[in-house]
Design a protein around this motif. Structure first.
Motif, PDB file in Angstrom:
ATOM      1  N   ARG A  70       2.728  10.559  -8.043  1.00 24.26           N
ATOM      2  CA  ARG A  70       3.471  11.404  -7.095  1.00 24.26           C
ATOM      3  C   ARG A  70       4.632  10.629  -6.485  1.00 24.26           C
ATOM      4  NH1 ARG A  70      -1.013  13.423  -3.060  1.00 24.26           N
ATOM      5  NH2 ARG A  70       0.832  14.306  -2.038  1.00 24.26           N
ATOM      6  N   ALA A  71       4.403   9.354  -6.208  1.00 19.93           N
ATOM      7  CA  ALA A  71       5.450   8.537  -5.614  1.00 19.93           C
ATOM      8  C   ALA A  71       6.642   8.387  -6.556  1.00 19.93           C
ATOM      9  CB  ALA A  71       4.891   7.161  -5.247  1.00 19.93           C
ATOM     10  N   ALA A  84       0.879  -1.186   0.000  1.00 21.57           N
ATOM     11  CA  ALA A  84       0.000   0.000   0.000  1.00 21.57           C
ATOM     12  C   ALA A  84       0.903   1.219   0.000  1.00 21.57           C
ATOM     13  CB  ALA A  84      -0.928  -0.005   1.206  1.00 21.57           C
ATOM     14  N   ALA A  85       1.578   1.424  -1.128  1.00 19.86           N
ATOM     15  CA  ALA A  85       2.673   2.391  -1.214  1.00 19.86           C
ATOM     16  C   ALA A  85       2.229   3.841  -1.160  1.00 19.86           C
ATOM     17  CB  ALA A  85       3.471   2.148  -2.501  1.00 19.86           C
ATOM     18  N   SER A  86       0.979   4.109  -1.510  1.00 16.00           N
ATOM     19  CA  SER A  86       0.446   5.466  -1.477  1.00 16.00           C
ATOM     20  C   SER A  86       1.355   6.420  -2.260  1.00 16.00           C
ATOM     21  CB  SER A  86       0.260   5.929  -0.028  1.00 16.00           C
ATOM     22  OG  SER A  86      -0.380   7.175   0.047  1.00 16.00           O
ATOM     23  N   THR A  87       1.735   7.547  -1.665  1.00 19.93           N
ATOM     24  CA  THR A  87       2.537   8.557  -2.361  1.00 19.93           C
ATOM     25  C   THR A  87       4.040   8.340  -2.200  1.00 19.93           C
ATOM     26  OG1 THR A  87       2.141   9.974  -0.437  1.00 19.93           O
ATOM     27  CG2 THR A  87       0.781  10.361  -2.367  1.00 19.93           C
ATOM     28  N   GLY A  88       4.446   7.172  -1.712  1.00 19.53           N
ATOM     29  CA  GLY A  88       5.854   6.782  -1.758  1.00 19.53           C
ATOM     30  C   GLY A  88       6.646   6.857  -0.480  1.00 19.53           C
ATOM     31  N   GLU A  89       6.110   7.489   0.560  1.00 22.42           N
ATOM     32  CA  GLU A  89       6.896   7.654   1.781  1.00 22.42           C
ATOM     33  C   GLU A  89       7.306   6.318   2.395  1.00 22.42           C
ATOM     34  OE1 GLU A  89       4.321   9.403   0.872  1.00 22.42           O
ATOM     35  OE2 GLU A  89       4.312  11.455   1.680  1.00 22.42           O
TER      36      GLU A  89
END
Length: 289
Positions: free
Chosen positions: A164-165, A125-130
């Motif tokens: 974005r990621a 669940a990588a979302s925006t990469g953080e």
């Protein structure tokens, strides 16, 4: 009316009182809940009505529509339409940060340091990469020269978040929350038009592979085995039967001694016998009898 109430309430109205320009009926909301469950496994509670309205209203206005029913009918007439992606993105919650739930990363570092051969970790669940970039930083620090062979597979259903990621550009105030040594080692500070921004260094981005993936899809493009899988703060959006199915599919993708990292509010012990709790929201495969 109590004294002073006229002054305190003048010019203000609760969200339920505000006049809406788009029509969202009870049946529309029920259908939206069904569609996002079928599409992404997300269970939307009754109290999410305001969130649904505000997020999907942008899509209706984009298409020049005034009724949610017309928007949903358009979606259902076109099962393969690109708009399904926008619909899913709108209803996906992306709440993340670098080294979120920090206690997991020393455990990951200790685990991978004992491994031989290339290390592979999946951020599901990588979302925006953080999260995947935090994993890559952790692997770099733990493995030294061996980190060049390490890979982080980062997937998410939200295509906008993945865009974005991949860019790896974040506000400086977000990056400054990291240790200064990590900021210097893993980020480039922006200048000119990029002032106030920081970009992940190429040596880190090269370790991470971003791909779109729906955990409910009948097949996954990711291939194991992985030394660790991070699936944190996403299972809370699924019902128990969906959680159990996903956990069963994780099992063959992990190495026998691999680790599964869960979110702080998630408990898999009562959902599946495939995994057992090792501690601190970290799970390992249950030994076969």
């Amino acid at each position: 009316m109590p004294p002073g109430q006229e002054a305190s309430s003048a010019g203000w109205a609760s969200s339920s009182m505000l006049e809406r320009d788009l029509e969202l009926t009870e049946s529309d909301f029920t259908r939206i809940r069904q569609l996002i469950y079928e599409r992404a496994g997300i269970v939307l509670a009754e109290h999410k009505r305001e969130m649904v309205y505000s997020r999907l209203a942008k899509r209706l206005r984009h298409h020049g529509l005034t009724r949610f029913g017309d928007y949903l009918a358009r979606l259902e007439r076109q099962p393969a339409a690109k708009e399904w992606e926008a619909f899913t993105n709108a209803l996906t919650t992306n709440l993340t940060a670098f080294f979120r739930e920090a206690h997991h990363f020393p455990l990951l570092a200790e685990h991978v340091a004992r491994q031989s051969g290339p290390v592979r970790v999946w951020s599901a669940a990588a979302s925006t990469g953080e999260e995947p970039y935090s994993i890559a930083m952790c692997l770099t620090e733990a493995l030294g020269p061996r980190a060049k062979e390490a890979r982080v597979v980062a997937t998410d259903i939200d295509t906008e978040a993945l865009t974005r990621a991949r860019a790896g550009i974040y506000p400086m105030e977000q990056v400054r929350k990291l240790d200064e040594s990590r900021v210097k080692r893993f980020f480039l500070k922006g200048g000119g038009e990029r002032i106030g921004l920081a970009k992940v260094r190429p040596e880190l981005t090269e370790m991470v592979e971003f791909e779109s993936l729906n955990l409910l899809a009948p097949s996954w493009a990711v291939k194991g085995p992985f030394d660790a899988i991070f699936c944190r703060n996403v299972m809370i959006y699924f019902d128990k039967s969906t959680q159990a199915k996903i956990l069963a599919r994780f099992a063959p993708l992990l190495k026998p001694d691999g680790l599964l990292f869960a979110g702080h509010s998630e408990n898999f012990s009562y959902i599946s016998e495939v995994f057992r709790l090792r501690g601190q929201t970290v799970y390992v495969l249950t030994p076969k009898r």
